[in-house]
Write an enzyme that holds these catalytic residues in place. Sequence first.
Site, mmCIF file in Angstrom:
data_model
loop_
_atom_site.group_PDB
_atom_site.id
_atom_site.type_symbol
_atom_site.label_atom_id
_atom_site.label_comp_id
_atom_site.label_asym_id
_atom_site.label_seq_id
_atom_site.Cartn_x
_atom_site.Cartn_y
_atom_site.Cartn_z
ATOM 1 N N GLU A 268 -8.626 73.642 47.427
ATOM 2 C CA GLU A 268 -7.472 74.366 47.946
ATOM 3 C C GLU A 268 -6.592 74.998 46.867
ATOM 4 O OE1 GLU A 268 -6.112 69.931 47.803
ATOM 5 O OE2 GLU A 268 -7.951 71.046 48.153
ATOM 6 N N GLU A 300 -9.010 74.212 54.205
ATOM 7 C CA GLU A 300 -8.390 74.684 52.961
ATOM 8 C C GLU A 300 -7.150 75.531 53.257
ATOM 9 O OE1 GLU A 300 -9.522 73.169 50.430
ATOM 10 O OE2 GLU A 300 -11.193 72.419 51.626
#
Length: 846
Positions: A268, A300
């Site tokens: 992420e 994400e």
Amino acid sequence: MPGENLTRVEAQERAGIIAVESYDVDLDLTRGDEVFGSTTTVRFSATPGSSTFIDAITRTVHSVTLNGVVLDPSVSDGVRIALDDLAASNELTVVADALYTNTGEGLHRFVDPVDGEVYLYSQFEVPDSRRMFAVFEQPDLKATFRFTVTAPEHWEVVSNQTTPPPTEAAPGAKTWAFEPTPRISSYITALIAGPYAVVRCELTSSDGRVIPLGVFARKSLVEYLDADYVFEKTRQGFAYFEEKFRRAYPFEKYDQLFVPEFNAGAMENAGAVTFTESYVFRSKVTDAIRERRVVTILHELAHMWFGDLVTMKWWNDLWLNESFAEWASTIATAEATEWTEAWTTFAAMEKSWAYRQDQLPSTHPIVATINDLEDVQVNFDGITYAKGGSVLKQLVAWVGIDAFFAGVAAYFEKHAWGNTELSDLLVELETASGRDLSAWATLWLETAGVNTLRPVIETDAAGVITRFDIEQTAIDAYPTLRPHRLAVGFYTLTDGRLARTHRVELDVDGAVTSVDELVGLARPDLVLLNDDDLAYAKIRLDEASLAVAIENLAGFESPLARSLVWGSVWDATRDAEVPARDFVKLVLGNIATETESTTLRTVLSQVVLAASAYTTPERRDETLREVADTLWTLARTADAGSDSQFQFVKAFASIAESSSDLAVVADLLSGAVSLDGLDVDTDLGWELLIALVAGGLAGEAEIDARLASDNTATGQQSAAHARAALPTVEGKHAAWASLVEVSTAPNTIVRTTALGFLRAADPELLAPFVKPYFDMLLPVWEDRSYAIAEKLIVGLYPSPLANRALVDATNAWLEANAEPPALRRLIVENLAGVERALAAQERDAR
């Protein structure tokens, strides 16, 4: 690895001394294939006169300048740089050479075998931004980051901020000077560079900003990149999360990059998410993988708020980042995309992972004790992700979905760009819901283990229920009994269909809960605890319901109910309560009509494990043959081109061992046998060849020939898998030596070679490696990076032997090695799998 560790106490002490303002990081990526130049200037305040250190894993430190004073380079030991006599306001500049890696940690360097092009990407979670620049490597020391990158002029260069127009540098090179990031943690900074192909788009955020979007992949893969679909899911996720979180996307652009040799599903990085490029589908994949990609995209994206905008203070709250993203991505997938059965997928995959992890000797509370970086490395597990997500789902059911989202929105508003602990979120949820969550948090987050729920049903002569209790138990090691919000479903069998005819929802607490509202009703054909999968608990079917399930599971109208029954019987098989032969019978008799791809994929994997490891050795060959033959029959009778047909073929190839089954595999690969709608494409062809190699019907010549026609990164990984599957002593020794005696293999080759090494129709091929395995543990742990060490320690454990000698050898090593704890945990988990297999075999023999 030990020299690279960082303890929580050290991090707390450092955070008590300093506060970081900004980093200026200048990187030179034009200096060859081994090192790159890294110059970092960091500005920070400190307690005057104090001492601390900054993290920097380097090849060479050329200079260290603190507040205008040039320090002796010996202040660096290659991992840390000592900083003494700090001022109230400080400026530190470190000029160093850093190393590219091929382990998926730090700044990873990959050369595409197709065209020789170089691709780079960063992977920093947990402690690896220090491999690219000097940094105070802990999540609560947030700062702004300004990256300036010099690279070959034909490259794309991507970071957290929008990529600026480059300026001329040396001949053939250009320099990209990025604007500073917002105040973020170092582990979500990013650099991705190379001749990536890119497709661009944009969307309008809820606050009216235009957010540029990009999807990237290697040039040799871009023909397979379905960027429009990725953009579509991204748009759906943006709209869902911005509405539910009541806060616009917090960064200025959103790039998604599919990168080679990635260790995880995705990462992420703020505004620059990296994904495994196995999500770029060059061959047919199952619908389960296609759905998983959507969940990962949304996972994400959820992190942009929960994790990136608001970040945990220390890694003991890693679970909160990952559990929230698991829950949020699942509900968004179910409510905002075409994958409306996402909660069935969650039950089949995530919760089965959670239950498996929670029954290991190494289980831990969701809020784990994280003493150091080694602790957190091994906690990217089924507790952190799947159990936490499951418990959040139950919390949502308890406080209500509207109150939950309101509390989350208030949490983002109050703590934007800051660091938090669990209590900060609970305060907002309590305010929004009006409920006291302290007892809930203690029972669910601070204790380990999973409860088991069983129905106790009594009826009169007419079949009317006179008693209905739910018994809750826990194992002695983790005796906590917890409150559960769940439903009980009654299912009636009519014309081969199992339909729900009654449902009651209630709170279960304590050792016994009486369900009086079910007394007086006629007993149905099947009783299902935890109907609709609200609770996190193992469930058991009563004897009569199990018998109905074995014969009629395919008749369930509800995919989620089917998934719960599959999971219940599988868990009872793993616990040696139900013989493996019963689970095999359940699967072979009911799997043909399973409609949910992830459930199908999970159950097929389970039946292969049951046949090969949980069946008594006296019936193993017979059971494997029965499973293989049935899978091939199912493949031939499945709908042409269907996901089921594809999955049955893949599972058949994975278990084919007899000469007749291997002959079918060979005919499929050669084209002598074909199935309508089935294309033996590149990747399926490799799977069939690996089966033939493992069965002794193909060898080096066939592997080399196939690799010559597919000399790609994926082809090289498949070839390594195939070579390690050679069913000879020489083949296994060669695979072992390539990983243990040589340390240059990249992460993906390590992983696929280990897969092939453990593939052995005759497990005794692995017996000579028991002693070498234990001999290599400490050297590997000390000399290799964590990503590689874990792959070797888990991937080379000779678990297919599943015998008492392996158990004894494992226990002997554990008794002789009290340290290090993170390594011991991996070994304990390896051992637990073998002990469970032996118990299951004993039960199956009865």
